[in-house]
Design an enzyme around this catalytic site. Structure first.
Site, PDB file in Angstrom:
ATOM      1  N   HIS A 111       0.838  -1.205   0.000  1.00 20.51           N
ATOM      2  CA  HIS A 111       0.000   0.000   0.000  1.00 20.51           C
ATOM      3  C   HIS A 111       0.875   1.259   0.000  1.00 20.51           C
ATOM      4  O   HIS A 111       0.691   2.154  -0.832  1.00 20.51           O
ATOM      5  CB  HIS A 111      -0.902  -0.024   1.242  1.00 20.51           C
ATOM      6  N   GLU A 112       1.807   1.305   0.926  1.00 22.38           N
ATOM      7  CA  GLU A 112       2.648   2.498   1.035  1.00 22.38           C
ATOM      8  C   GLU A 112       3.574   2.650  -0.171  1.00 22.38           C
ATOM      9  O   GLU A 112       3.940   3.776  -0.532  1.00 22.38           O
ATOM     10  CB  GLU A 112       3.472   2.450   2.331  1.00 22.38           C
ATOM     11  N   HIS A 134       1.878   4.844  -2.720  1.00 20.98           N
ATOM     12  CA  HIS A 134       2.044   6.274  -2.432  1.00 20.98           C
ATOM     13  C   HIS A 134       3.467   6.731  -2.752  1.00 20.98           C
ATOM     14  O   HIS A 134       3.668   7.782  -3.371  1.00 20.98           O
ATOM     15  CB  HIS A 134       1.762   6.541  -0.945  1.00 20.98           C
TER      16      HIS A 134
END
Length: 436
Positions: free
Chosen positions: A24-25, A28
């Site tokens: 997920h990170e 980003h």
């Protein structure tokens, strides 16, 4: 041995959780760097740092508590109306806003003026904030497809599990009638000579490969029909005379609608269940059902809180579809590995558990509320609308949308989420969801 497998299952789920968070990170991080935003930190977990290493201008690390993760981007919020970024207000709400604004400019270095998050066009900020949840969605889809098409799931098959001796309506069977009475006619399957263990390969001249097709063919038919079965390696053709009977209404996904019945063709046997690999189309349909169910769970979350409270503090039974946190999911992962099922099915069930976690993470993060990613996306979209309207009506550029002004709301939302997380944690510890 059971304890060892339980611990192993919990450990495997924890690894899957960490990978999901890191993934997920990474969404980003990669898009932020793509658009030239400086990212001082990429961290998996919270609390004390267990390991970290700096590469370029980003510190990569793992923290002690695997309950989430984050990246820090410079300039998440724009300066105030006066151009300042330091806290200077006595009002508690203003202090929240200015403290958040000040934190967004920590570690500001010469040259960072062109690498601030808020200076990027709204569509770029939307991509950066959407990339994290999107990575979870991609991982969920890949895991679901891998399990459904590679391992298969437990489903009804075209093999005969048992044959009904007589014709009993579904509503009567649901009411408790299981034995045949004197006046009950023999079932068409019994008359035709269908036996437990027969695998139906054809119905009325049409090939049969899955239960859904066979069920639909049977329900559309009344009167004479031929049934081809594989019996101990040889083909046998049976002649049946189907009748109309009251049967449970199908939900269109291999299950039934409780308490609802329809009049349809009736043969009179129960299919055996087994592990069935799904085709791509069926897998997509299954995933659609999972998304629908997960969205429904999120929408109905508030009304489940009273039952969750009673389960946590009053000893009420914990419902199978009760909200479950990371601790509860880890316990389920431990139970999965301790089940007396083939190893490949343990792996498949664990992968489905991790896939479900990623799907929930995607949908939850897309809620248009700060501090979730969806809240930042909503702010960027609103800014784009305002700027385009200003351009159309030839008005001055309104400038970036000041998301920092929403921080008091974000703290309230975060407080609600934290309270709910604690409630779920207590319920997961004292009255966990059990595998049925």
């Amino acid at each position: 041995m059971t304890t060892l497998m339980t611990v192993l299952g919990i450990a495997v789920f924890a690894v899957g959780l960490l990978i999901s968070i890191a993934w997920h990170e990474l969404g980003h991080l990669s898009t932020a760097k793509l658009f030239g935003i400086r990212v001082p930190q990429y961290m998996v977990g919270f609390g004390p740092t267990v390991f970290s290493r700096k590469k370029g201008d980003t510190e990569y690390g793992v923290k002690a508590i695997p309950m989430g993760g984050y990246i820090r981007m410079i300039g998440m919020f724009p300066p105030g109306d006066d151009g300042r970024i330091t806290a200077r207000a006595s009002s508690p709400f203003r202090s929240m806003i200015e403290d958040a604004r000040s934190a967004a400019f920590e570690e500001l270095q010469p040259g960072d003026e062109e690498r601030l998050f808020y200076t990027r066009k709204p569509w770029k900020r939307v991509i950066v904030m959407f990339a994290g949840p999107f990575m979870n969605l991609v991982l969920a889809v890949l895991l679901f497809l891998g399990v459904l098409m590679g391992f298969g799931i437990r489903a009804q098959t075209t093999t005969v599990g048992s044959v009904s001796d007589c014709v009993i309506s579904q509503s009567a069977a649901s009411a408790g009638k299981t034995a045949c009475g004197k006046g009950d006619p023999a079932s068409p399957a019994k008359k035709a000579g269908l036996r437990a263990g027969d695998r139906i390969t054809g119905f009325d001249g049409r090939p049969v490969t899955d239960w859904d097709t066979l069920q639909n063919d049977i329900r559309r038919t009344t009167g004479p029909a031929t049934i081809t079965v594989d019996r101990r390696g040889g083909d046998v053709t049976l002649n049946a005379d189907l009748i109309r009977n009251q049967v449970a209404k199908s939900d269109g996904h291999g299950g039934y609608v409780d308490g609802q019945y329809v009049s349809a063709g009736f043969l009179g046997f129960t299919p055996a269940a087994g592990i069935v690999k799904q085709g791509f189309g069926d897998s997509v349909g299954q995933m659609g059902s999972m998304v629908h169910a997960t969205v429904g769970s999120l929408v109905n979350l508030p009304e489940r809180i009273p039952a969750l409270w009673r389960s946590a503090f009053d000893g009420a039974p914990r419902q199978p579809d009760s909200p479950m946190g990371v601790v509860g999911a880890a316990r389920v992962g431990g139970e999965v590995f301790s089940l007396d099922i083939p190893p490949e099915q343990r792996i498949a069930t664990m992968l489905m558990l991790v896939a479900g976690f990623n799907l929930s993470l995607f949908l939850f993060n897309m809620l248009p509320l700060l501090p979730l990613d969806g809240g930042h996306i909503a702010g960027a979209l609103w800014e784009a609308v305002k700027r385009n309207l200003a351009r159309v009506f030839r008005r001055p550029d309104p400038g970036p949308f000041d998301v920092a002004k929403m921080m008091p709301v974000a703290y309230v939302v975060a407080g609600i989420f934290l309270s709910f997380t604690v409630l779920v944690l207590i319920a997961d510890v004292v009255n966990p969801v059990k595998i049925t």
